[in-house]
Scaffold this active site. Structure first.
Site, PDB file in Angstrom:
ATOM      1  N   CYS A  83     -13.324  -2.464  12.960  1.00 35.04           N
ATOM      2  CA  CYS A  83     -14.440  -3.152  12.312  1.00 35.04           C
ATOM      3  C   CYS A  83     -15.571  -3.420  13.317  1.00 35.04           C
ATOM      4  CB  CYS A  83     -13.954  -4.468  11.708  1.00 35.04           C
ATOM      5  SG  CYS A  83     -15.289  -5.362  10.884  1.00 35.04           S
TER       6      CYS A  83
ATOM      7  N   CYS B   8     -12.682  -4.563   5.524  1.00 37.69           N
ATOM      8  CA  CYS B   8     -12.033  -5.210   6.673  1.00 37.69           C
ATOM      9  C   CYS B   8     -11.272  -6.432   6.135  1.00 37.69           C
ATOM     10  CB  CYS B   8     -13.079  -5.640   7.689  1.00 37.69           C
ATOM     11  SG  CYS B   8     -12.398  -6.713   8.974  1.00 37.69           S
TER      12      CYS B   8
ATOM     13  N   CYS C   5     -12.976  -9.820   7.880  1.00 33.40           N
ATOM     14  CA  CYS C   5     -14.303 -10.372   7.595  1.00 33.40           C
ATOM     15  C   CYS C   5     -14.923  -9.848   6.290  1.00 33.40           C
ATOM     16  CB  CYS C   5     -15.255 -10.093   8.765  1.00 33.40           C
ATOM     17  SG  CYS C   5     -15.745  -8.367   8.879  1.00 33.40           S
TER      18      CYS C   5
ATOM     19  N   GLU D 275      -1.666  -1.241  -6.004  1.00 31.71           N
ATOM     20  CA  GLU D 275      -2.925  -0.680  -6.473  1.00 31.71           C
ATOM     21  C   GLU D 275      -2.626   0.278  -7.621  1.00 31.71           C
ATOM     22  OE1 GLU D 275      -6.799   0.662  -4.018  1.00 31.71           O
ATOM     23  OE2 GLU D 275      -4.857   1.358  -3.350  1.00 31.71           O
TER      24      GLU D 275
ATOM     25  N   ASP E 258      -3.175   1.453   6.688  1.00 33.45           N
ATOM     26  CA  ASP E 258      -2.397   1.041   5.510  1.00 33.45           C
ATOM     27  C   ASP E 258      -2.079  -0.448   5.529  1.00 33.45           C
ATOM     28  OD1 ASP E 258      -2.500   3.696   4.836  1.00 33.45           O
ATOM     29  OD2 ASP E 258      -0.480   4.161   5.541  1.00 33.45           O
TER      30      ASP E 258
ATOM     31  N   ASP F 254       0.858  -1.187   0.000  1.00 35.92           N
ATOM     32  CA  ASP F 254       0.000   0.000   0.000  1.00 35.92           C
ATOM     33  C   ASP F 254       0.894   1.238   0.000  1.00 35.92           C
ATOM     34  OD1 ASP F 254      -2.827   1.163   0.470  1.00 35.92           O
ATOM     35  OD2 ASP F 254      -1.584   2.152   1.989  1.00 35.92           O
TER      36      ASP F 254
ATOM     37  N   CYS G  46     -16.402  -7.623  13.207  1.00 36.60           N
ATOM     38  CA  CYS G  46     -15.562  -8.661  13.823  1.00 36.60           C
ATOM     39  C   CYS G  46     -14.619  -8.104  14.880  1.00 36.60           C
ATOM     40  CB  CYS G  46     -14.781  -9.411  12.753  1.00 36.60           C
ATOM     41  SG  CYS G  46     -13.476  -8.394  12.004  1.00 36.60           S
TER      42      CYS G  46
HETATM   43 ZN   LIG Z   1     -14.241  -7.268  10.199  1.00 35.22          ZN
END
Ligand SMILES: [Zn+2]
Length: 256
Positions: free
Chosen positions: A198, A180, A183, A127, A208, A43, A201
């Site tokens: 998150c 995330c 999850c 990316e 990053d 990243d 989860c």
């Molecule tokens: Zn999550």
């Protein structure tokens, strides 16, 4: 380097900002080496140059930012001189030397990072950043130009070919920062939020690092087809995404 490894092809002598340079170009045959890590997500950022999915953080150099005051001072001194006077020429050389120093520091740092990535990793996943779009943002433009994102990708492309590593460029609209990495939950992540918390989860992870893990996973779960990978290895322009679509084809989707 001995004679059997390389043959000098061309010698160039040049003068830059008052100093003489001699450069030799030679042909060499790159060879693939053993990799310590199979797949790594990378990243790219402003505060840190790159965060790897392994948790490793590669620091920014930002030479322009550091030299900004000195460059401004030299520019001011130059503007006060009578054009084409001997003092004006001296000031031009001084400014040129400082600019060259900034460029050299940036190039050196990028070479170290891109060589490290290509030599030690089997697949590097990055990316497809919309650099020209980001340069339009005046707040970020200087830092992005200073970071050398264009040059980072250019070097990574040819070095991956040299060292037998695969470069995968993920579609710039893939929400790497919003997702995330544990999850798959997606939420908004304004740039000032540095930790991904998150609600699904309870994962709490540096922004990053979360993004780089998502980039790595993208390849592991096969979301990027081999066709895209092959294309990205030969992609030159930043306006083409990993699957060869132009930015215009992908319009309408939100930025990460
Ligand atoms: Zn999550």
């Amino acid at each position: 380097m001995n004679k059997s490894e390389a043959t000098t092809q061309k010698i160039t002598i040049s003068k830059q900002a008052g100093d003489w340079y001699l450069s030799c170009s030679y042909e060499f045959t790159p060879s693939a080496n053993n990799k310590t890590i199979e797949v790594v997500g990378v990243d790219l950022g402003i505060k840190t140059l790159a965060t790897l999915s392994t948790g490793e953080v590669l620091k920014s150099v930002l030479p322009y930012k550091k030299a900004q005051n000195k460059l401004a001072k030299l520019q001011r001194q130059l503007s006060k001189k009578v054009k084409h006077s001997s003092n004006w020429y001296k000031a031009v050389v001084k400014l040129g030397k400082q600019n060259r120093r900034v460029a050299n520091i940036r190039r050196d740092a990028l070479h170290k990072v891109t060589t490290y990535l290509a030599k030690n990793h089997g697949i590097v996943v990055i990316e497809d950043l919309n650099v020209s779009g980001m340069l339009g943002n005046h707040k970020l433009a200087k830092s992005i130009a200073d970071q050398g994102f264009y040059e980072f990708r250019r070097q990574l492309e040819y070095k991956c070919q040299w060292y037998g590593c695969e470069l995968v460029v993920v579609d710039r609209f893939f929400p790497s920062s919003k997702t995330c990495s544990n999850c798959g939950h997606i939420q908004d992540m304004p740039l000032n939020i540095r930790t991904y918390d998150c609600p699904e989860c309870s994962l709490s992870i540096e922004r990053d690092l979360n993004a780089s893990i998502n980039l790595r996973k993208r390849v592991l779960i096969g979301e990027v087809s081999s066709e895209c990978k092959t294309h990205s290895r030969h992609a030159v322009g930043l306006t083409v995404d990993a699957c060869g679509r132009s930015a215009a084809d992908s319009s309408g989707r939100s930025r990460k």
